[in-house]
Motif scaffolding. Structure first.
Motif, PDB file in Angstrom:
ATOM      1  N   ALA A 161      33.473  46.435  36.808  1.00 28.91           N
ATOM      2  CA  ALA A 161      33.323  45.222  35.982  1.00 28.91           C
ATOM      3  C   ALA A 161      34.412  45.261  34.689  1.00 28.91           C
ATOM      4  N   LEU A 162      34.492  46.281  34.043  1.00 26.26           N
ATOM      5  CA  LEU A 162      35.259  46.520  32.795  1.00 26.26           C
ATOM      6  C   LEU A 162      36.558  46.040  33.058  1.00 26.26           C
ATOM      7  N   SER A 163      37.098  46.668  34.345  1.00 25.24           N
ATOM      8  CA  SER A 163      38.558  46.251  34.754  1.00 25.24           C
ATOM      9  C   SER A 163      38.866  44.842  34.792  1.00 25.24           C
ATOM     10  N   ALA A 164      37.689  44.456  35.783  1.00 25.16           N
ATOM     11  CA  ALA A 164      37.983  42.862  36.248  1.00 25.16           C
ATOM     12  C   ALA A 164      38.277  41.950  34.822  1.00 25.16           C
ATOM     13  N   PHE A 165      37.122  42.226  34.028  1.00 22.14           N
ATOM     14  CA  PHE A 165      37.314  41.356  32.845  1.00 22.14           C
ATOM     15  C   PHE A 165      38.274  41.687  31.866  1.00 22.14           C
ATOM     16  N   GLU A 166      39.004  42.833  31.797  1.00 19.68           N
ATOM     17  CA  GLU A 166      39.949  42.947  30.863  1.00 19.68           C
ATOM     18  C   GLU A 166      41.045  42.283  31.702  1.00 19.68           C
ATOM     19  N   GLU A 167      41.143  42.342  33.100  1.00 18.42           N
ATOM     20  CA  GLU A 167      42.468  41.750  33.761  1.00 18.42           C
ATOM     21  C   GLU A 167      42.598  40.519  33.489  1.00 18.42           C
ATOM     22  N   GLY A 168      41.363  39.697  33.673  1.00 16.29           N
ATOM     23  CA  GLY A 168      41.240  38.315  33.343  1.00 16.29           C
ATOM     24  C   GLY A 168      41.443  37.843  31.847  1.00 16.29           C
ATOM     25  N   LEU A 169      40.966  38.685  31.000  1.00 20.73           N
ATOM     26  CA  LEU A 169      41.008  37.974  29.575  1.00 20.73           C
ATOM     27  C   LEU A 169      42.635  38.408  29.190  1.00 20.73           C
ATOM     28  N   THR A 178      34.633  36.233  37.753  1.00 23.44           N
ATOM     29  CA  THR A 178      33.641  36.106  38.865  1.00 23.44           C
ATOM     30  C   THR A 178      33.568  37.680  39.063  1.00 23.44           C
ATOM     31  N   ALA A 179      34.647  38.202  39.576  1.00 23.99           N
ATOM     32  CA  ALA A 179      34.344  39.815  40.326  1.00 23.99           C
ATOM     33  C   ALA A 179      33.766  40.390  39.178  1.00 23.99           C
ATOM     34  N   GLY A 180      34.071  40.381  37.927  1.00 26.61           N
ATOM     35  CA  GLY A 180      33.471  41.168  36.781  1.00 26.61           C
ATOM     36  C   GLY A 180      32.069  41.058  36.796  1.00 26.61           C
ATOM     37  N   TRP A 181      31.507  39.720  37.024  1.00 26.09           N
ATOM     38  CA  TRP A 181      29.971  39.541  36.736  1.00 26.09           C
ATOM     39  C   TRP A 181      29.465  40.091  37.969  1.00 26.09           C
ATOM     40  N   GLN A 182      30.166  39.894  39.181  1.00 27.27           N
ATOM     41  CA  GLN A 182      29.388  40.676  40.364  1.00 27.27           C
ATOM     42  C   GLN A 182      29.475  42.301  40.294  1.00 27.27           C
ATOM     43  N   ALA A 183      30.641  42.737  39.832  1.00 31.45           N
ATOM     44  CA  ALA A 183      30.383  44.205  39.678  1.00 31.45           C
ATOM     45  C   ALA A 183      29.372  44.824  38.500  1.00 31.45           C
ATOM     46  N   LEU A 184      29.230  44.011  37.450  1.00 37.54           N
ATOM     47  CA  LEU A 184      28.267  44.242  36.699  1.00 37.54           C
ATOM     48  C   LEU A 184      26.707  44.108  37.110  1.00 37.54           C
ATOM     49  N   ASP A 185      26.593  43.039  37.617  1.00 38.38           N
ATOM     50  CA  ASP A 185      25.365  42.906  38.544  1.00 38.38           C
ATOM     51  C   ASP A 185      24.815  44.095  39.500  1.00 38.38           C
ATOM     52  N   ARG A 186      25.721  44.626  40.290  1.00 36.18           N
ATOM     53  CA  ARG A 186      25.632  45.687  41.004  1.00 36.18           C
ATOM     54  C   ARG A 186      25.659  47.195  40.361  1.00 36.18           C
ATOM     55  N   GLY A 187      26.007  46.917  39.090  1.00 33.36           N
ATOM     56  CA  GLY A 187      25.924  48.449  38.413  1.00 33.36           C
ATOM     57  C   GLY A 187      27.215  49.189  38.224  1.00 33.36           C
ATOM     58  N   ASP A 188      28.154  48.466  38.846  1.00 29.15           N
ATOM     59  CA  ASP A 188      29.648  49.213  38.880  1.00 29.15           C
ATOM     60  C   ASP A 188      30.509  48.889  37.627  1.00 29.15           C
ATOM     61  N   LEU A 189      30.076  49.587  36.814  1.00 29.17           N
ATOM     62  CA  LEU A 189      30.455  49.271  35.139  1.00 29.17           C
ATOM     63  C   LEU A 189      31.987  49.203  35.130  1.00 29.17           C
ATOM     64  N   ARG A 190      32.637  50.490  35.634  1.00 30.64           N
ATOM     65  CA  ARG A 190      34.082  50.716  35.627  1.00 30.64           C
ATOM     66  C   ARG A 190      34.829  49.490  36.154  1.00 30.64           C
TER      67      ARG A 190
END
Length: 377
Positions: free
Chosen positions: A249-257, A235-247
């Motif tokens: 977002a990438l960190s949150a997705f990788e931590e979760g996966l 959820t944090a990854g998608w929220q960061a991606l939506d607001r353009g905080d790419l780094r």
């Protein structure tokens, strides 16, 4: 006469017994129906008798509670004896009072016992994004035989909700539990309680794996579950991606996966009780994988995104967002022909297998690639 504090403590008992009600005058004063609130020796004797009746009612009440608790197999704390109403008790009573042990109570029929609000900080961690594992105080623990591990996986899949004994027997023995199944299940639960709460004193109620009616409940307030943490990171990854905080977002997705070690709830993957949660987690994992690849494309890591998306689309050929990301990553990596081939192959597959056209976004991407739209770069 009764002291004000004693009368306040006895208010509920008196009302329940129908022997008096609070007068409109001073606090702590009760009026016996048909009598005056102030009087001579007869009133004093009557109040003394009422005090004895109240103490007896308390004693009977505690006895009944324990009988109900035993009959329903509930985790009630041991009651404080009626001697406490007299102002003195044995060492166990004094110790319980000093710890703030709650008094047992039963609500409406079929209700659950009142629980203490003092829930310990979570020291137990469950990992179910793969074979079930547990750690207590940061150290991995042995969860025992396969069926015992499966029993725990069932409970973790429903964390915070009770799972009936009947459901557990049905799932653990594939619908054909032997006569000894109930005894085995009780043994599994007892073993798990010892492993997960090694410091729990004898006879002290379990705080993690609780009994609830004819079933068991894993208290989510006293444990961490990797599946829940994964959902938070996705959820944090998608929220960061939506607001353009790419780094971020990438960190949150990788931590979760990174929490995934295999099939979720592997020990009970075929259990009907677990299937909805397992499907939900798998869909969330695929979505998080696509989100991570979208972040990779957005930050310019096109070659990395291409290699991961190529494998992803082979495993999940009908997921259109993954195909769209692969086409865009190929185009930005300078592979325009490959990008068009991917989109057109997907177009044919959708028509042949499902009889439908690709999504408007895929059709739009194909047109933008053909005209080499500047905004794609």
């Amino acid at each position: 006469m009764l002291k004000g504090s004693e009368m306040a403590n006895n208010e509920f008992d008196c009302r329940a017994a129908g022997i008096g009600s609070r007068a409109g005058g001073g606090p702590g004063v009760y009026v016996i129906p048909g009598q005056r609130s102030a009087g001579g020796g007869g009133d004093t004797r009557r109040i003394a008798e009422l005090e004895r009746e109240v103490r007896e009612l308390r004693r009977v009440n505690e006895t009944l509670k324990m009988c109900f608790a035993k009959a329903l197999d509930l985790d009630f704390p041991l009651p404080r004896a009626g001697r406490e109403a007299k102002g003195h008790g044995d060492g166990a009573d004094a110790d319980a009072a000093s710890r703030g042990t709650p008094s047992p109570g039963v609500g409406r029929a079929g209700g659950q016992p009142r629980e203490s609000s003092d829930v310990p900080a979570a020291e137990v961690e469950f990992r179910v994004l793969g074979p079930v594992e547990a750690a207590v105080g940061g150290r991995a623990v042995d969860l025992g035989a396969p069926k015992q591990r499966a029993a725990l996986a069932l409970l973790v899949s429903q964390v915070g909700r009770p799972v009936s004994v009947d459901v557990m027997l049905e799932e653990l023995w594939d619908g054909q539990p032997p006569p000894s199944a109930m005894t085995s299940l009780h043994a599994y639960v007892a073993n798990l309680r010892r492993v997960l709460e090694p410091d729990r004193a004898p006879r002290k109620p379990a705080t993690l794996l609780r009994t609830r009616g004819r079933g068991y409940l894993l208290d989510g307030r006293a444990a961490e579950v990797d599946a829940r943490r994964f959902g938070e990171r996705a959820t944090a990854g998608w929220q960061a991606l939506d607001r353009g905080d790419l780094r971020r977002a990438l960190s949150a997705f990788e931590e979760g996966l990174a929490l995934w070690r295999g099939q979720a709830y592997a020990e009970v993957a075929d259990a009907a009780q677990v299937a909805p949660e397992r499907v939900r987690l798998e869909e969330l994992r695929l979505s998080a994988t696509e989100g991570r690849c979208a972040a990779l494309v957005a930050v310019g890591a096109h070659e990395v995104a291409v290699s991961e998306l190529a494998a992803f689309t082979r495993a999940h050929p009908l997921r259109e967002y993954g195909c769209e990301l692969l086409g865009l990553a190929l185009y930005r990596a300078g592979r325009q022909a490959d990008a068009l081939a991917v989109l057109r192959t997907h177009h044919r597959r959708m028509a042949q297998e499902l009889g439908i056209d690709p999504s408007p976004s895929l059709q739009h991407l194909e047109g933008e690639i053909l005209r080499q739209a500047p905004e794609l770069g």
